[in-house]
Design an enzyme around this catalytic site. Structure first.
Site, PDB file in Angstrom:
ATOM      1  CE  LYS A  90      -0.373  -5.200   0.167  1.00 52.58           C
ATOM      2  NZ  LYS A  90      -0.701  -5.423   1.594  1.00 52.58           N
ATOM      3  CE  LYS A  97      -6.004  -7.284   3.734  1.00 55.26           C
ATOM      4  NZ  LYS A  97      -4.577  -7.593   3.901  1.00 55.26           N
ATOM      5  CE  LYS A 140       4.180  -6.765   2.795  1.00 59.67           C
ATOM      6  NZ  LYS A 140       2.797  -6.530   3.214  1.00 59.67           N
ATOM      7  N   GLY A 183       0.800  -1.213   0.000  1.00 61.71           N
ATOM      8  CA  GLY A 183       0.000   0.000   0.000  1.00 61.71           C
ATOM      9  C   GLY A 183       0.835   1.266   0.000  1.00 61.71           C
ATOM     10  CG  ASN A 184       5.049   1.044   0.808  1.00 64.92           C
ATOM     11  OD1 ASN A 184       4.643  -0.106   0.664  1.00 64.92           O
ATOM     12  ND2 ASN A 184       6.256   1.421   0.422  1.00 64.92           N
TER      13      ASN A 184
END
Length: 302
Positions: A205, A121, A263, A9-10
């Site tokens: 994601k 989420k 991740k 998102g960054n």
């Protein structure tokens, strides 16, 4: 090599930044600058987050009272198109002659997934607790703390199948860089009588990027975020970066489910599923990560 690059998102909006189109374009330009050298020499598929964007779209839709608010799957599709357009244009500007395409991507989930009973989420902007409680009452949201702020939470079922996989492969066979599965893809379930319909939820994601890498037979997955590596004992005076590690050894550690955990799980799935490597690191270190000189590299050789 065939590589899936997952932009966190960054890459689009950093915490505290205004949800402005100009700000997103500026950040996407920086993201494309970081991964352009990789794109010049390798076959890339790019995916991205969409949390702040889908939250903003939900708020904008809710402000118009003449129609019922659009469901999350439709908002997810809107965010994929919006973000994909910005990224696609930036890649085309940086790589003249390179064909780039954004593909709306449906991802099948199972209707009996336990996540539907336990929404966790995060999506959308952050709020002070009082404001979050008010929105929860008015809109029927579930909210939860995120650091010192509060955010909306929704179900995050496991991704099972990418419906547009054949189309992605077709584009790649013709040397097209594909931007797809944004925000984890649009979650859909199979109807009893056949066909699919969207559901209220958001797919993680990173797990979707891992599934994409596996189903495409990619050599590796690179997840780019705002942290330079995966750390053991994060947040303590004993914290230490992990540089090279096998999936088995990485699974011996525990990581926060709301941040690094997905991740790490995605990285392990890719390598365990036959990929050569998976990596996690900072956006600006993309080239060094691919060279094995930065980030956390997960592979069988270590």
């Amino acid at each position: 090599m065939r590589i899936v690059v997952a932009l966190g998102g960054n890459a689009l909006l950093r915490r505290g930044e205004p949800l402005e189109a100009a700000q997103q374009q500026k950040n996407v330009a920086a993201a494309v600058d970081a991964i352009e050298p990789i794109a010049r020499h390798h076959e890339l598929v790019v995916t991205h987050g969409n949390g702040p964007q889908i939250g903003l779209l939900a708020l904008q839709a809710d402000a118009y009272k003449d129609v019922s608010p659009y469901p999350l799957d439709v908002l997810g599709a809107e965010s994929e198109g919006m973000i994909g357009y910005i990224m696609e244009q930036e890649f085309q500007n940086r790589l003249p002659g390179r064909e780039v395409a954004t593909l709306l991507t449906q991802v099948e989930v199972y209707p009996d997934d336990p996540a539907f009973q336990h929404p966790e989420k995060f999506i959308g902007p952050v709020y002070e607790k009082e404001e979050a409680d008010r929105l929860a009452r008015e809109r029927g949201w579930t909210v939860a703390p995120d650091g010192d702020k509060w955010r909306r939470v929704v179900p995050s079922p496991e991704p099972r199948r990418i419906l547009e996989l054949k189309t992605i492969r077709l584009l790649m066979d013709h040397h097209v860089m594909v931007i797809c599965s944004g925000g984890g893809g649009i979650p859909v379930v199979l109807r009893e009588g056949g066909g699919f319909h969207g559901i209220e939820g958001v797919i993680d994601k990173d797990k979707a990027a891992a599934l994409l890498a596996q189903q495409l037979g990619a050599d590796g997955l690179i997840m780019l975020t705002d942290v330079d590596a995966v750390y053991t004992d994060w947040g303590t005076d004993k914290q230490a970066p992990i540089r090279h590690i096998s999936p088995a050894k990485l699974r011996q550690h525990r990581f926060a489910s709301g941040s690094m955990g997905p991740k790490v799980e995605a990285a392990c799935r890719v390598v365990e599923g036959g990929g050569t490597f998976a990596a996690i690191g900072r956006l600006q270190d993309a080239g060094e990560i691919l060279a094995g000189r930065a980030g956390t590299i997960v592979g069988h050789a270590h």
